[in-house]
Design a protein around this motif. Structure first.
Motif, PDB file in Angstrom:
ATOM      1  N   HIS A 194       0.830  -1.199   0.000  1.00 43.27           N
ATOM      2  CA  HIS A 194       0.000   0.000   0.000  1.00 43.27           C
ATOM      3  C   HIS A 194       0.869   1.257   0.000  1.00 43.27           C
ATOM      4  O   HIS A 194       0.458   2.307  -0.490  1.00 43.27           O
ATOM      5  CB  HIS A 194      -0.916  -0.002   1.229  1.00 43.27           C
ATOM      6  CG  HIS A 194      -2.007   1.009   1.163  1.00 43.27           C
ATOM      7  ND1 HIS A 194      -3.302   0.687   0.814  1.00 43.27           N
ATOM      8  CD2 HIS A 194      -2.001   2.348   1.387  1.00 43.27           C
ATOM      9  CE1 HIS A 194      -4.036   1.776   0.821  1.00 43.27           C
ATOM     10  NE2 HIS A 194      -3.278   2.797   1.165  1.00 43.27           N
ATOM     11  N   GLY A 195       2.087   1.154   0.525  1.00 40.76           N
ATOM     12  CA  GLY A 195       2.943   2.314   0.675  1.00 40.76           C
ATOM     13  C   GLY A 195       3.402   2.948  -0.619  1.00 40.76           C
ATOM     14  O   GLY A 195       3.766   4.127  -0.623  1.00 40.76           O
ATOM     15  N   SER A 196       3.413   2.223  -1.722  1.00 41.70           N
ATOM     16  CA  SER A 196       3.910   2.816  -2.964  1.00 41.70           C
ATOM     17  C   SER A 196       2.886   3.739  -3.608  1.00 41.70           C
ATOM     18  O   SER A 196       3.135   4.931  -3.786  1.00 41.70           O
ATOM     19  CB  SER A 196       4.321   1.718  -3.947  1.00 41.70           C
ATOM     20  OG  SER A 196       5.582   1.185  -3.604  1.00 41.70           O
ATOM     21  N   MET A 225      -0.863  -3.829  13.450  1.00 45.13           N
ATOM     22  CA  MET A 225      -0.694  -4.910  12.479  1.00 45.13           C
ATOM     23  C   MET A 225       0.745  -4.962  11.977  1.00 45.13           C
ATOM     24  O   MET A 225       1.356  -6.036  11.904  1.00 45.13           O
ATOM     25  CB  MET A 225      -1.652  -4.711  11.304  1.00 45.13           C
ATOM     26  CG  MET A 225      -1.509  -5.736  10.184  1.00 45.13           C
ATOM     27  SD  MET A 225      -2.171  -7.351  10.604  1.00 45.13           S
ATOM     28  CE  MET A 225      -3.882  -7.128  10.082  1.00 45.13           C
ATOM     29  N   ALA A 226       1.311  -3.798  11.619  1.00 42.90           N
ATOM     30  CA  ALA A 226       2.691  -3.767  11.127  1.00 42.90           C
ATOM     31  C   ALA A 226       3.662  -4.289  12.181  1.00 42.90           C
ATOM     32  O   ALA A 226       4.581  -5.067  11.877  1.00 42.90           O
ATOM     33  CB  ALA A 226       3.066  -2.347  10.705  1.00 42.90           C
ATOM     34  N   SER A 236       3.637  -3.334   4.179  1.00 42.42           N
ATOM     35  CA  SER A 236       2.646  -2.326   4.549  1.00 42.42           C
ATOM     36  C   SER A 236       1.504  -2.984   5.304  1.00 42.42           C
ATOM     37  O   SER A 236       1.269  -4.187   5.183  1.00 42.42           O
ATOM     38  CB  SER A 236       2.073  -1.647   3.293  1.00 42.42           C
ATOM     39  OG  SER A 236       3.051  -0.928   2.587  1.00 42.42           O
ATOM     40  N   ALA A 237       0.778  -2.163   6.063  1.00 43.06           N
ATOM     41  CA  ALA A 237      -0.414  -2.633   6.758  1.00 43.06           C
ATOM     42  C   ALA A 237      -1.504  -1.585   6.626  1.00 43.06           C
ATOM     43  O   ALA A 237      -1.316  -0.431   7.016  1.00 43.06           O
ATOM     44  CB  ALA A 237      -0.110  -2.903   8.233  1.00 43.06           C
ATOM     45  N   HIS A 238      -2.649  -1.986   6.059  1.00 40.48           N
ATOM     46  CA  HIS A 238      -3.814  -1.103   5.996  1.00 40.48           C
ATOM     47  C   HIS A 238      -5.059  -1.935   6.257  1.00 40.48           C
ATOM     48  O   HIS A 238      -4.982  -3.153   6.467  1.00 40.48           O
ATOM     49  CB  HIS A 238      -3.897  -0.371   4.661  1.00 40.48           C
ATOM     50  CG  HIS A 238      -4.481   1.012   4.778  1.00 40.48           C
ATOM     51  ND1 HIS A 238      -5.623   1.289   5.501  1.00 40.48           N
ATOM     52  CD2 HIS A 238      -4.086   2.211   4.266  1.00 40.48           C
ATOM     53  CE1 HIS A 238      -5.907   2.578   5.440  1.00 40.48           C
ATOM     54  NE2 HIS A 238      -4.974   3.173   4.690  1.00 40.48           N
ATOM     55  N   PRO A 289      -4.363 -11.339   8.342  1.00 44.19           N
ATOM     56  CA  PRO A 289      -3.218 -12.171   8.734  1.00 44.19           C
ATOM     57  C   PRO A 289      -2.726 -13.119   7.649  1.00 44.19           C
ATOM     58  O   PRO A 289      -1.522 -13.351   7.525  1.00 44.19           O
ATOM     59  CB  PRO A 289      -3.748 -12.925   9.957  1.00 44.19           C
ATOM     60  CG  PRO A 289      -4.756 -11.996  10.551  1.00 44.19           C
ATOM     61  CD  PRO A 289      -5.418 -11.326   9.383  1.00 44.19           C
ATOM     62  N   SER A 290      -3.617 -13.660   6.827  1.00 43.94           N
ATOM     63  CA  SER A 290      -3.183 -14.618   5.805  1.00 43.94           C
ATOM     64  C   SER A 290      -2.286 -13.980   4.756  1.00 43.94           C
ATOM     65  O   SER A 290      -1.474 -14.669   4.123  1.00 43.94           O
ATOM     66  CB  SER A 290      -4.398 -15.268   5.133  1.00 43.94           C
ATOM     67  OG  SER A 290      -5.199 -14.297   4.489  1.00 43.94           O
ATOM     68  N   ASP A 291      -2.399 -12.655   4.541  1.00 44.01           N
ATOM     69  CA  ASP A 291      -1.483 -11.977   3.613  1.00 44.01           C
ATOM     70  C   ASP A 291      -0.044 -12.141   4.089  1.00 44.01           C
ATOM     71  O   ASP A 291       0.867 -12.406   3.289  1.00 44.01           O
ATOM     72  CB  ASP A 291      -1.810 -10.484   3.536  1.00 44.01           C
ATOM     73  CG  ASP A 291      -3.149 -10.192   2.890  1.00 44.01           C
ATOM     74  OD1 ASP A 291      -3.627 -11.024   2.107  1.00 44.01           O
ATOM     75  OD2 ASP A 291      -3.712  -9.117   3.181  1.00 44.01           O
ATOM     76  N   TYR A 292       0.162 -12.001   5.376  1.00 44.20           N
ATOM     77  CA  TYR A 292       1.514 -12.079   5.937  1.00 44.20           C
ATOM     78  C   TYR A 292       1.969 -13.535   6.067  1.00 44.20           C
ATOM     79  O   TYR A 292       3.167 -13.819   5.954  1.00 44.20           O
ATOM     80  CB  TYR A 292       1.552 -11.350   7.277  1.00 44.20           C
ATOM     81  CG  TYR A 292       1.108  -9.912   7.152  1.00 44.20           C
ATOM     82  CD1 TYR A 292       1.983  -8.919   6.732  1.00 44.20           C
ATOM     83  CD2 TYR A 292      -0.220  -9.546   7.402  1.00 44.20           C
ATOM     84  CE1 TYR A 292       1.570  -7.607   6.579  1.00 44.20           C
ATOM     85  CE2 TYR A 292      -0.648  -8.242   7.254  1.00 44.20           C
ATOM     86  CZ  TYR A 292       0.243  -7.278   6.835  1.00 44.20           C
ATOM     87  OH  TYR A 292      -0.175  -5.978   6.675  1.00 44.20           O
TER      88      TYR A 292
END
Length: 415
Positions: A37-39, A313-314, A388-390, A395-398
């Protein structure tokens, strides 16, 4: 430095089900673990719909919309957005992005031979290029305050930057949150101390809106610029430029247009020039306030709760990555916002010093469907990865990121 409040890692707002519900507000590909998300941010459906309505209104009568309606619409948007930045509306101009804002400032300031423009080795490459451009133009020089990673503490960063100021320092460009290295710098202390020494500060707050609190009128940097397309989820092309009133007369947009010879006296030339630089789509600016409202409504507590949740989350996923893979975090916990970077084993193949062509990035993207940046930093073959965390993350993304890195990184890189 803004105070962050950490939610417990077991907060119900961070469960898989809640993350899946929140993700429905976006059109993100459900097969991708979107950890970047940061980009460029990601714009919610409701904001895209608002933008479509504005574009339809513009196209029904482009002349009336752009020549008559636009200026009052921009003023109304500025009035609503300014409190989010702790700024007065008359000190804010809308710009397409923070790089545009940096260029407007530094290309407006004239330097003398021997003048020094100070920044850090963590500065965003595009903005550092703007500094080098004006230094070459005027015979000045860019001075780099080196902040090694892993970063030890906010005090160490502040001392490195302030210690690099000399009697020749004319301008300091400092990040609020660094981009590749994902560090929340002690920017408030740095701004105050530098300006107390007579050095104007340009605060590159590209990542700040929606991640940390800003109070620009109290902090009063000479200049500040940032993006709304990142953490506040406005459409691409939505940024701001803050210029302190005593510096507004010298700052001109990168594109000089009709406002340069205006006879109007009902508003400042600063606003007249920046509000119209030629025909363009102004709808991103008009969607900032709707984005602030729509995203704030997604969870109870609005933006304070969003910032708390994203940081929690981050931090939680950062701890998991360290435990699972043995990667070294770039900064201490106190200097983390909604993004976090880790040092990686050196690359085996040649890399572009500023490009995003690392084979690890493409393997993560194409083999594992994990969208996350891998940056050459501070220079090839050294590199870092930034998560990134939004609200749309779960959790499954990580979990997928950890599994992918475990498969792709050599064993020595994991401890």
């Amino acid at each position: 430095m803004p105070v962050h409040h950490q939610a417990a890692p077991g907060d119900p707002a961070m469960t898989e089900a809640e993350g899946l519900r929140l993700r429905s507000h976006w059109t993100l590909d459900p097969d991708i673990a979107f950890l970047n998300h940061g980009s460029f941010g990601a714009c919610p459906v409701s904001v895209l719909e608002t933008q479509a309505e504005l574009r339809a209104r513009m196209e029904r009568d482009p002349v009336r919309f752009l020549a008559e309606d636009l200026e009052p619409l921009l003023d109304a948007a500025r009035t609503e957005v300014a409190p989010f930045l702790g700024a007065r509306p008359e000190n804010l101009a809308f710009v397409p992005n923070a790089t545009f804002g940096v260029n407007a400032v530094v290309r407006s300031v004239r330097f003398a031979p021997g003048d020094e423009i100070l920044t850090t080795n963590h500065a965003y490459n595009a903005c550092a290029n703007a500094l080098r451009f004006v230094a070459d133009r005027d015979g000045a020089r860019v001075v780099i305050a080196h902040v090694p990673i892993p970063v030890v503490s906010p005090d160490a960063v502040a001392e490195a930057v302030i210690g690099a100021i000399t009697p020749r320092t004319r301008l300091l460009m400092i990040d609020a949150i660094t981009s590749p290295t994902a560090i929340v710098l002690p920017f408030e202390r740095i701004v105050r101390e530098a300006q107390s020494r007579g050095v104007d500060v340009l605060l590159d707050a590209a990542h700040a809106p929606g991640m940390v609190d800003l109070d620009l009128e109290t902090l009063a940097p000479a200049y500040a610029t940032g993006n709304f397309h990142k953490w506040t989820c406005a459409p691409k092309g939505a940024g701001f430029l803050y210029v302190r009133p005593d510096r507004q007369a010298r700052v001109r947009p990168a594109v000089i247009s009709h406002g340069a010879n205006t006879k109007r006296s009902d508003r400042s030339r600063f606003l007249i020039e920046f509000d119209w630089t030629g025909t363009a789509d102004p709808t991103p600016f008009l969607c900032i306030a709707p984005a602030l409202r729509d995203v704030a409504a997604m969870i109870p507590g609005g933006w304070p709760a969003i910032q708390m949740r994203n940081r929690a989350m981050a931090l939680h996923q950062r701890q998991r990555i360290v435990a699972a893979l043995g990667l070294t975090p770039v900064a201490p916990e106190a200097m983390i916002g909604s993004i976090a970077s880790f040092m990686l084993p050196d690359a085996d193949e040649p890399q572009d010093a500023v490009g995003g062509n690392d084979p690890l990035h493409f393997a993560l993207q194409n083999r594992f469907r994990v969208q996350i940046p891998v940056f050459p930093w501070p220079a090839p073959p050294h590199r870092i990865v930034r998560l990134s965390a939004h609200l749309h993350n779960r959790p499954s993304d990580y979990d997928r990121l950890i599994d992918a890195l475990r498969a792709l990184l050599p064993a020595p890189g994991r401890g």
